[in-house]
Design a protein around this motif. Structure first.
Motif, mmCIF file in Angstrom:
data_model
loop_
_atom_site.group_PDB
_atom_site.id
_atom_site.type_symbol
_atom_site.label_atom_id
_atom_site.label_comp_id
_atom_site.label_asym_id
_atom_site.label_seq_id
_atom_site.Cartn_x
_atom_site.Cartn_y
_atom_site.Cartn_z
ATOM 1 N N PRO A 22 -72.445 138.356 -101.826
ATOM 2 C CA PRO A 22 -73.754 138.394 -102.498
ATOM 3 C C PRO A 22 -74.481 137.057 -102.562
ATOM 4 N N ASP A 23 -73.761 135.962 -102.442
ATOM 5 C CA ASP A 23 -74.394 134.640 -102.518
ATOM 6 C C ASP A 23 -74.495 133.953 -101.159
ATOM 7 N N TYR A 24 -74.374 134.723 -100.088
ATOM 8 C CA TYR A 24 -74.419 134.144 -98.746
ATOM 9 C C TYR A 24 -75.777 133.470 -98.520
ATOM 10 N N PRO A 25 -75.768 132.213 -98.120
ATOM 11 C CA PRO A 25 -77.045 131.510 -97.911
ATOM 12 C C PRO A 25 -77.621 131.784 -96.520
ATOM 13 N N PHE A 26 -78.910 131.872 -96.449
ATOM 14 C CA PHE A 26 -79.622 132.105 -95.200
ATOM 15 C C PHE A 26 -80.632 131.001 -94.955
ATOM 16 N N VAL A 27 -80.900 130.752 -93.693
ATOM 17 C CA VAL A 27 -82.045 129.928 -93.316
ATOM 18 C C VAL A 27 -83.213 130.902 -93.176
ATOM 19 N N ILE A 28 -84.255 130.659 -93.959
ATOM 20 C CA ILE A 28 -85.411 131.557 -93.956
ATOM 21 C C ILE A 28 -86.568 130.856 -93.246
ATOM 22 N N LEU A 29 -87.078 131.528 -92.223
ATOM 23 C CA LEU A 29 -88.170 130.975 -91.417
ATOM 24 C C LEU A 29 -89.469 131.728 -91.660
ATOM 25 N N GLU A 30 -90.567 131.021 -91.497
ATOM 26 C CA GLU A 30 -91.889 131.632 -91.598
ATOM 27 C C GLU A 30 -92.050 132.663 -90.479
ATOM 28 N N SER A 35 -95.207 134.766 -81.589
ATOM 29 C CA SER A 35 -96.538 134.337 -81.145
ATOM 30 C C SER A 35 -96.785 132.845 -81.369
ATOM 31 N N CYS A 36 -95.733 132.109 -81.705
ATOM 32 C CA CYS A 36 -95.875 130.672 -81.978
ATOM 33 C C CYS A 36 -96.082 129.865 -80.700
ATOM 34 N N THR A 37 -96.820 128.786 -80.854
ATOM 35 C CA THR A 37 -96.943 127.817 -79.770
ATOM 36 C C THR A 37 -95.667 126.972 -79.747
ATOM 37 N N PRO A 38 -95.402 126.269 -78.677
ATOM 38 C CA PRO A 38 -94.223 125.398 -78.656
ATOM 39 C C PRO A 38 -94.210 124.393 -79.812
ATOM 40 N N GLU A 39 -95.363 123.895 -80.172
ATOM 41 C CA GLU A 39 -95.445 122.941 -81.279
ATOM 42 C C GLU A 39 -95.069 123.601 -82.603
ATOM 43 N N GLU A 40 -95.531 124.826 -82.807
ATOM 44 C CA GLU A 40 -95.193 125.562 -84.029
ATOM 45 C C GLU A 40 -93.705 125.872 -84.088
ATOM 46 N N VAL A 41 -93.126 126.222 -82.942
ATOM 47 C CA VAL A 41 -91.682 126.482 -82.892
ATOM 48 C C VAL A 41 -90.912 125.216 -83.257
ATOM 49 N N SER A 42 -91.347 124.084 -82.742
ATOM 50 C CA SER A 42 -90.684 122.812 -83.062
ATOM 51 C C SER A 42 -90.766 122.510 -84.551
ATOM 52 N N ALA A 43 -91.919 122.741 -85.149
ATOM 53 C CA ALA A 43 -92.079 122.489 -86.584
ATOM 54 C C ALA A 43 -91.191 123.409 -87.399
ATOM 55 N N ARG A 44 -91.118 124.667 -87.015
ATOM 56 C CA ARG A 44 -90.266 125.615 -87.743
ATOM 57 C C ARG A 44 -88.792 125.305 -87.532
ATOM 58 N N ALA A 45 -88.461 124.831 -86.348
ATOM 59 C CA ALA A 45 -87.069 124.436 -86.083
ATOM 60 C C ALA A 45 -86.669 123.255 -86.954
ATOM 61 N N ALA A 46 -87.585 122.334 -87.182
ATOM 62 C CA ALA A 46 -87.291 121.192 -88.047
ATOM 63 C C ALA A 46 -87.019 121.656 -89.473
#
Length: 59
Positions: A22-30, A35-46
């Motif tokens: 029940p307390d398993y942590p997740f990485v939550i992304l926008e 449909s992201c641009t490469p720049e948006e993917v890089s920002a979300r990856a960071a």
């Protein structure tokens, strides 16, 4: 490490709870990612990397 986008957070948490984690942590992304641009993917990856480091280094 599980990564999911915001709309799937509830489902991921429900599955973790059903699996006895029940307390398993997740990485939550926008959302969305497809449909992201490469720049948006890089920002979300960071952001994801920061969350992942926090999860992996917290006892």
């Amino acid at each position: 490490m599980v990564l999911c986008t915001e709309p799937f957070e509830v489902t991921a948490k429900n599955i973790a709870r059903m699996m006895g984690l029940p307390d398993y942590p997740f990485v939550i992304l926008e959302h969305p990612l497809g449909s992201c641009t490469p720049e948006e993917v890089s920002a979300r990856a960071a952001v994801a990397c920061e969350q992942a480091i926090e999860i992996l280094t917290t006892p």
